[in-house]
Design a protein around this motif. Structure first.
Motif, short mmCIF file in Angstrom:
data_model
loop_
_atom_site.label_atom_id
_atom_site.label_comp_id
_atom_site.label_asym_id
_atom_site.label_seq_id
_atom_site.Cartn_x
_atom_site.Cartn_y
_atom_site.Cartn_z
N ILE A 289 6.28 -0.40 3.68
CA ILE A 289 5.91 0.77 2.87
C ILE A 289 5.34 1.87 3.75
O ILE A 289 5.68 3.05 3.61
CB ILE A 289 4.88 0.37 1.79
N ARG B 148 11.14 5.69 -3.50
CA ARG B 148 11.07 4.45 -2.70
C ARG B 148 11.83 3.31 -3.36
O ARG B 148 12.33 2.42 -2.69
CB ARG B 148 9.61 4.05 -2.50
N ALA B 149 11.85 3.33 -4.71
CA ALA B 149 12.50 2.22 -5.41
C ALA B 149 13.99 2.12 -5.04
O ALA B 149 14.59 1.07 -5.18
CB ALA B 149 12.34 2.40 -6.91
N ALA C 79 14.58 -0.55 -1.92
CA ALA C 79 14.19 -1.97 -1.94
C ALA C 79 15.34 -2.91 -1.55
O ALA C 79 15.10 -3.95 -0.96
CB ALA C 79 13.65 -2.34 -3.31
N ILE D 98 12.25 1.61 -14.62
CA ILE D 98 12.62 0.69 -13.55
C ILE D 98 12.23 -0.74 -13.94
O ILE D 98 11.28 -0.95 -14.69
CB ILE D 98 11.91 1.11 -12.24
N ASN E 232 11.02 -8.09 -8.72
CA ASN E 232 11.32 -7.98 -7.30
C ASN E 232 10.09 -7.37 -6.63
O ASN E 232 9.68 -6.25 -6.94
CB ASN E 232 12.55 -7.07 -7.13
N GLU F 125 9.47 -6.20 -3.65
CA GLU F 125 9.60 -4.94 -2.91
C GLU F 125 9.79 -3.75 -3.84
O GLU F 125 9.18 -2.70 -3.66
CB GLU F 125 10.77 -5.02 -1.92
N VAL F 126 10.63 -3.94 -4.87
CA VAL F 126 10.82 -2.85 -5.85
C VAL F 126 9.48 -2.49 -6.47
O VAL F 126 9.14 -1.31 -6.64
CB VAL F 126 11.82 -3.27 -6.95
N LEU G 52 6.37 -2.91 -5.24
CA LEU G 52 5.48 -2.21 -4.31
C LEU G 52 5.92 -0.76 -4.10
O LEU G 52 5.10 0.15 -4.07
CB LEU G 52 5.45 -2.95 -2.96
N TYR G 53 7.22 -0.57 -3.96
CA TYR G 53 7.73 0.79 -3.77
C TYR G 53 7.46 1.64 -5.02
O TYR G 53 7.07 2.80 -4.93
CB TYR G 53 9.23 0.77 -3.46
N ALA G 54 7.69 1.04 -6.20
CA ALA G 54 7.46 1.78 -7.45
C ALA G 54 5.97 2.15 -7.59
O ALA G 54 5.63 3.24 -8.04
CB ALA G 54 7.92 0.95 -8.65
N MET H 216 3.87 2.77 -5.20
CA MET H 216 3.54 3.91 -4.32
C MET H 216 4.18 5.21 -4.81
O MET H 216 3.58 6.28 -4.73
CB MET H 216 4.00 3.62 -2.89
#
Lengths: 81, 417
Positions: free
Chosen positions: A43, A59-60, A63, B194, B208, B210-211, B213-215, B217
């Motif tokens: 990240i 960012r999504a 992934a 999402i 998921n 990673e999805v 964590l990214y969402a 942020m």
């Protein structure tokens, strides 16, 4: 900015954020996970890269990307050439 | 502050707060060892020392009621006009657990009540509705009770196993706040459609990592941007927020969240972020480190930790909060500390209740979680009070905690222990 330059920016940021990493040893065909990055490291690399490249990528969308090359391709979609 | 119809300003905020961290705790290091992982690394990465664990006679109804009981028994129940319960772990898809809790606590029949859902944002969604109800004046001066209650589902031997837990928070809101006073005009929101983490059935909690964590942020940046653009009188990240309390699916994420906001506002070295993190954020994490994932109670747990700790607090200190719910929504909001807030919070002595929890072994944890997963959808179920051995006698019998007595033809019966 060229794709080569994007990868150079990312390699430098990866080296800055991971322990014992040398820029010259980073292979863009590999994943950051191969170099010991955890999810939070990734990240940070993504956030720093977007800031330096002056782009904002949801960012999504990142992934499912498997390697550094793939990230560079995604970033290139958002860079005005 | 909110503007009254007559043009005067009214305060709205938190009058009282309690956290219920279940009756058992599982040591994260021991779990890591049992799974062949490095215990120190697991604890350091996730910043979780122990996670909360429920016996089979507790669920989100009992947790919510047990959090609220010490608040409700010290006020006139008729002074509460509305109860809103935020949860993503409800025991029924139709009947809201606010009705079970209203019955268990003996609240008056004229109380409005319902449930809110938005994954981990559900608690803040409940609070938001309560704040609006108070500000409207339609409650005729009555108070609002908000409860947030969530518990993890079974994830034995999965990579998600180190970010589980459960907590309930009970929050009494009124126009006479003693802990925190809200700033309703300082709030920023960001949402996207999402699938990051979700619960498509009574047993599944999937997604998921990673999805998610990214969402998280993306939503943090989006909510902060909206907060900045809307904040009355503008805002300054470093100067305006003495404390920062980030949503913690696991407390380790708070550092990355803080780093993200720090660098948006003024890029700085990692060492400077660490120093600022320890000064402004760590005091809000002391309880979540002991609870594990705090779901919808996250921001409330952060408030309780800050006020129960020993950091130097000042009346009027502004706390910046980041709330997040998968699905997803992010919200950045802020509030100010009331005079005497720490003394008021310490009366609840949350620290002691966490200290009193029974330490469960990994084997006990595995047996409980497996069993819970097997019975959660059964029409008939009688919780076995003999397992774990001694817990009922030491932590429940005669202590007036709400417990699940039986499930009969899907009807749940609760009783005070």
């Amino acid at each position: 900015m060229t794709r080569f330059e994007v990868i150079e920016v990312m390699k430098r940021i990866i080296a800055d954020n991971l322990d014992d990493m040398n820029v010259d040893n980073i292979d863009p065909q590999k994943s950051m996970k191969d170099y010991g990055a955890n999810s939070l490291d990734m990240i940070e690399v993504v956030s720093c890269s977007m800031r330096e490249l002056n782009i904002k990528v949801p960012r999504a969308e990142l992934a499912e990307i498997q390697d550094i090359d793939g990230l560079a391709d995604k970033f290139m979609e958002y860079i005005d050439t | 502050m909110c503007r009254k119809a007559q043009g005067t300003m009214m305060k709205i905020g938190i009058e009282n707060l309690n956290i219920y961290g279940c009756s058992m705790a599982l040591d994260q290091g021991k779990l890591a060892e049992a799974r062949g992982k490095d215990p120190q690394k697991v604890v350091k990465d996730f910043l979780i020392d122990t996670r909360s664990l429920n016996p089979l006679w507790e669920d989100v109804v009992t947790m919510g009621a047990n959090a609220a009981k010490p608040i409700v028994e010290n006020i006139d129940p008729k002074s509460i006009g509305i109860l809103i319960v935020g949860t993503e772990s409800s025991v029924d898809f139709g009947k809201p657990i606010s009705t079970n809790i209203t019955g268990a606590l003996g609240l008056p029949p004229n109380i409005r009540n319902y449930e809110t859902k938005h994954a981990c944002y559900s608690g803040i969604a409940a609070m938001d509705a309560a704040v609006n109800w108070l500000a409207s004046g339609f409650g005729d001066g009555r108070k609002a009770l908000v409860i947030s209650s969530d518990f993890s589902r079974e994830h034995l031997r999965t990579k998600e196993e180190f970010v589980l837990g459960g907590t309930a928070a009970a929050v009494l809101l009124s126009d006479t706040p003693r802990l925190l006073e809200f700033e309703p005009r300082r709030k920023g929101t960001w949402t996207t459609d999402i699938y990051d983490t979700f619960r498509p059935s009574a047993r599944a909690e999937v997604g998921n990592n990673e999805v998610s964590l990214y969402a998280y942020m993306d939503a943090l940046e989006g909510a902060w941007g909206d907060y900045v653009s809307r904040a009355e009188g503008g805002t300054d990240f470093d100067g305006d927020h003495r404390w920062l309390c980030y949503h913690t699916p696991f407390p380790g994420i708070a550092f990355q969240a803080h780093r993200t906001l720090c660098n948006i506002n003024a890029p700085r070295r990692k060492s400077e972020v660490i120093e600022d993190f320890e000064r402004r954020v760590v005091p809000t994490l002391q309880f979540s480190r002991r609870l594990g994932s705090t779901y919808g109670s996250s921001n409330f747990v952060g408030i309780a930790a800050l006020l129960s700790g020993d950091s130097k607090l000042g009346t009027g200190d502004r706390i910046g909060f980041y709330a997040y719910g998968s699905g997803a929504i992010g919200e950045f909001w802020s509030a100010r500390l009331c005079d005497g807030a720490r003394a008021e919070m310490k009366k609840m002595d949350i620290q002691s209740s966490l200290n009193a929890r029974m330490n469960a072994s990994v084997e006990e944890y595995e047996k409980i979680e497996l069993h819970r997963s097997q019975v959660v959808e059964l029409p008939d179920f009688n919780p076995d009070r003999s397992f774990p051995g001694g817990l009922w006698e030491s932590a429940y019998r005669g202590r007036e905690l709400l417990t699940l007595e039986k499930v009969e033809n899907y009807v749940r019966t609760y009783a005070w222990s």
